[in-house]
Write a protein that holds these residues in place. Sequence first.
Motif, PDB file in Angstrom:
ATOM      1  N   LEU A  90       0.819  -1.263   0.092  1.00  0.00           N
ATOM      2  CA  LEU A  90       0.000   0.095   0.123  1.00  0.00           C
ATOM      3  C   LEU A  90       0.812   1.207  -0.185  1.00  0.00           C
ATOM      4  N   VAL A  93      -6.563   2.753  -0.192  1.00  0.00           N
ATOM      5  CA  VAL A  93      -6.204   3.161  -1.561  1.00  0.00           C
ATOM      6  C   VAL A  93      -7.515   4.013  -2.183  1.00  0.00           C
ATOM      7  N   ILE A 116       1.855   2.307  -3.614  1.00  0.00           N
ATOM      8  CA  ILE A 116       0.605   2.780  -4.296  1.00  0.00           C
ATOM      9  C   ILE A 116       0.450   4.156  -3.680  1.00  0.00           C
ATOM     10  N   VAL A 159       0.045   7.562  -5.886  1.00  0.00           N
ATOM     11  CA  VAL A 159      -1.326   8.363  -5.880  1.00  0.00           C
ATOM     12  C   VAL A 159      -0.950   9.829  -5.373  1.00  0.00           C
TER      13      VAL A 159
END
Length: 189
Positions: free
Chosen positions: A52, A125, A55, A59
Amino acid sequence: MKPLEIVAALLGVLNILLLVRRSVWNYAFGLAMVALYAPVFFHARLYSDALLQIIFFAVQLYGLWNWRRSQAESGEVRIERLTAIGRLAWAVAGLALIAAWGGAMARWTDAAFPYLDAANAIISVIAQIMLSLRLIENWPLWILVDAIAIGLYIARGLLPTAALYVVMLGMSAWGWIAWRRTLRAEKPA
Protein backbone atom coordinates in the motif's frame (compact mmCIF):
# COMPACT_ATOMS: atom_id res chain seq x y z
CA MET A 1 12.53 -0.76 13.66
CA LYS A 2 10.84 1.38 16.34
CA PRO A 3 12.70 4.69 15.65
CA LEU A 4 11.73 4.47 11.97
CA GLU A 5 8.12 3.79 12.95
CA ILE A 6 8.08 6.74 15.36
CA VAL A 7 9.43 9.15 12.73
CA ALA A 8 6.89 7.87 10.19
CA ALA A 9 4.08 8.34 12.73
CA LEU A 10 5.14 11.94 13.46
CA LEU A 11 5.26 12.69 9.75
CA GLY A 12 1.75 11.24 9.51
CA VAL A 13 0.43 13.68 12.12
CA LEU A 14 1.93 16.63 10.23
CA ASN A 15 0.52 15.27 6.97
CA ILE A 16 -3.03 15.05 8.32
CA LEU A 17 -2.87 18.50 9.95
CA LEU A 18 -1.98 19.98 6.59
CA LEU A 19 -4.63 17.90 4.77
CA VAL A 20 -7.39 19.20 7.04
CA ARG A 21 -6.27 22.74 6.21
CA ARG A 22 -6.18 21.88 2.48
CA SER A 23 -2.50 22.78 2.27
CA VAL A 24 -0.56 21.42 -0.69
CA TRP A 25 2.42 21.08 1.68
CA ASN A 26 0.77 17.95 3.13
CA TYR A 27 2.28 15.99 0.26
CA ALA A 28 5.90 16.58 1.32
CA PHE A 29 5.19 14.94 4.69
CA GLY A 30 2.92 12.28 3.20
CA LEU A 31 5.52 11.14 0.67
CA ALA A 32 8.20 10.87 3.37
CA MET A 33 5.80 9.03 5.70
CA VAL A 34 4.85 6.33 3.20
CA ALA A 35 8.48 5.79 2.19
CA LEU A 36 9.32 5.06 5.84
CA TYR A 37 6.26 2.92 6.56
CA ALA A 38 6.88 0.41 3.72
CA PRO A 39 9.71 -1.41 5.56
CA VAL A 40 7.93 -1.10 8.93
CA PHE A 41 4.85 -2.94 7.64
CA PHE A 42 6.88 -5.52 5.71
CA HIS A 43 8.79 -6.39 8.88
CA ALA A 44 5.45 -6.82 10.73
CA ARG A 45 4.24 -9.22 7.96
CA LEU A 46 1.46 -6.82 6.99
CA TYR A 47 2.22 -7.26 3.31
CA SER A 48 -0.89 -5.51 2.04
CA ASP A 49 0.04 -2.46 4.07
CA ALA A 50 3.64 -2.61 2.84
CA LEU A 51 2.50 -2.71 -0.79
CA LEU A 52 0.00 0.00 0.00
CA GLN A 53 2.82 2.41 0.76
CA ILE A 54 4.14 2.03 -2.80
CA ILE A 55 0.67 2.72 -4.19
CA PHE A 56 0.28 5.67 -1.81
CA PHE A 57 3.53 7.15 -3.05
CA ALA A 58 2.28 7.13 -6.66
CA VAL A 59 -1.20 8.39 -5.76
CA GLN A 60 0.29 11.14 -3.60
CA LEU A 61 2.40 12.33 -6.54
CA TYR A 62 -0.82 12.56 -8.56
CA GLY A 63 -2.57 14.31 -5.67
CA LEU A 64 0.22 16.87 -5.42
CA TRP A 65 -0.20 17.66 -9.11
CA ASN A 66 -4.02 17.80 -8.88
CA TRP A 67 -4.10 19.97 -5.75
CA ARG A 68 -1.54 22.39 -7.23
CA ARG A 69 -3.60 22.60 -10.43
CA SER A 70 -6.76 23.35 -8.45
CA GLN A 71 -4.92 25.98 -6.44
CA ALA A 72 -3.54 27.61 -9.59
CA GLU A 73 -6.98 27.67 -11.26
CA SER A 74 -9.08 28.97 -8.37
CA GLY A 75 -6.61 30.31 -5.81
CA GLU A 76 -7.44 27.48 -3.39
CA VAL A 77 -7.80 23.72 -3.23
CA ARG A 78 -11.44 23.20 -4.24
CA ILE A 79 -13.48 20.38 -2.68
CA GLU A 80 -15.66 18.14 -4.86
CA ARG A 81 -18.45 15.63 -4.07
CA LEU A 82 -19.34 12.26 -5.61
CA THR A 83 -22.79 11.47 -6.99
CA ALA A 84 -24.85 8.69 -5.38
CA ILE A 85 -24.01 6.42 -8.34
CA GLY A 86 -20.33 7.26 -7.90
CA ARG A 87 -20.46 6.30 -4.21
CA LEU A 88 -22.18 3.01 -5.05
CA ALA A 89 -19.63 2.18 -7.76
CA TRP A 90 -16.70 2.83 -5.40
CA ALA A 91 -18.36 0.69 -2.68
CA VAL A 92 -19.02 -2.29 -4.98
CA ALA A 93 -15.51 -2.13 -6.46
CA GLY A 94 -14.01 -1.83 -2.97
CA LEU A 95 -15.85 -4.87 -1.61
CA ALA A 96 -14.87 -6.97 -4.63
CA LEU A 97 -11.22 -5.94 -4.32
CA ILE A 98 -11.17 -6.66 -0.57
CA ALA A 99 -12.53 -10.17 -1.15
CA ALA A 100 -10.07 -10.88 -3.96
CA TRP A 101 -6.99 -9.40 -2.28
CA GLY A 102 -7.78 -10.92 1.13
CA GLY A 103 -8.27 -14.31 -0.50
CA ALA A 104 -4.96 -14.04 -2.33
CA MET A 105 -3.11 -13.02 0.83
CA ALA A 106 -4.74 -15.86 2.81
CA ARG A 107 -3.91 -18.46 0.20
CA TRP A 108 -0.42 -17.51 -0.98
CA THR A 109 1.29 -15.73 1.93
CA ASP A 110 1.82 -16.03 5.66
CA ALA A 111 0.12 -12.67 6.13
CA ALA A 112 -1.19 -11.85 9.58
CA PHE A 113 -4.93 -11.08 9.41
CA PRO A 114 -5.12 -11.28 5.59
CA TYR A 115 -8.74 -10.12 5.17
CA LEU A 116 -8.56 -7.35 7.75
CA ASP A 117 -5.24 -6.21 6.31
CA ALA A 118 -6.75 -6.32 2.82
CA ALA A 119 -9.77 -4.26 3.93
CA ASN A 120 -7.47 -1.74 5.55
CA ALA A 121 -5.32 -1.55 2.41
CA ILE A 122 -8.09 -1.41 -0.20
CA ILE A 123 -10.19 1.15 1.69
CA SER A 124 -7.02 3.19 2.20
CA VAL A 125 -6.27 3.18 -1.53
CA ILE A 126 -9.81 4.28 -2.33
CA ALA A 127 -9.66 7.01 0.32
CA GLN A 128 -6.25 8.19 -0.94
CA ILE A 129 -7.50 8.35 -4.53
CA MET A 130 -10.57 10.29 -3.37
CA LEU A 131 -8.33 12.61 -1.37
CA SER A 132 -6.14 13.21 -4.40
CA LEU A 133 -9.29 14.01 -6.37
CA ARG A 134 -10.31 16.42 -3.57
CA LEU A 135 -13.52 14.43 -2.87
CA ILE A 136 -15.08 15.00 0.56
CA GLU A 137 -16.03 11.32 0.72
CA ASN A 138 -12.41 10.50 1.53
CA TRP A 139 -12.92 11.50 5.18
CA PRO A 140 -15.54 8.90 6.25
CA LEU A 141 -13.38 6.26 4.59
CA TRP A 142 -10.32 7.43 6.54
CA ILE A 143 -12.40 7.23 9.74
CA LEU A 144 -13.21 3.59 8.89
CA VAL A 145 -9.56 2.85 8.03
CA ASP A 146 -8.38 4.42 11.29
CA ALA A 147 -10.84 2.34 13.32
CA ILE A 148 -9.73 -0.90 11.61
CA ALA A 149 -6.04 -0.01 11.79
CA ILE A 150 -5.98 0.69 15.53
CA GLY A 151 -6.86 -2.91 16.40
CA LEU A 152 -4.78 -4.39 13.61
CA TYR A 153 -1.62 -2.54 14.61
CA ILE A 154 -2.07 -3.25 18.31
CA ALA A 155 -2.39 -6.95 17.45
CA ARG A 156 0.91 -6.80 15.51
CA GLY A 157 2.75 -4.88 18.24
CA LEU A 158 3.01 -1.64 16.26
CA LEU A 159 2.08 0.56 19.21
CA PRO A 160 3.44 3.91 17.92
CA THR A 161 1.52 3.32 14.69
CA ALA A 162 -1.64 2.34 16.59
CA ALA A 163 -1.27 5.55 18.63
CA LEU A 164 -0.89 7.50 15.37
CA TYR A 165 -4.15 6.00 14.11
CA VAL A 166 -5.95 7.01 17.32
CA VAL A 167 -4.81 10.58 16.66
CA MET A 168 -5.66 10.25 12.97
CA LEU A 169 -9.15 9.02 13.84
CA GLY A 170 -9.84 12.29 15.64
CA MET A 171 -8.13 14.30 12.92
CA SER A 172 -10.14 12.54 10.21
CA ALA A 173 -13.36 13.47 12.00
CA TRP A 174 -12.07 17.04 12.24
CA GLY A 175 -11.16 17.00 8.53
CA TRP A 176 -14.62 15.79 7.55
CA ILE A 177 -16.27 18.54 9.63
CA ALA A 178 -13.91 21.22 8.27
CA TRP A 179 -14.38 20.20 4.63
CA ARG A 180 -18.19 20.01 5.06
CA ARG A 181 -18.17 23.56 6.43
CA THR A 182 -16.11 24.69 3.47
CA LEU A 183 -18.52 23.05 1.02
CA ARG A 184 -21.50 24.68 2.73
CA ALA A 185 -19.81 28.08 2.65
CA GLU A 186 -19.04 27.69 -1.09
CA LYS A 187 -22.66 26.90 -2.02
CA PRO A 188 -24.17 29.74 -4.05
CA ALA A 189 -27.00 31.51 -2.24
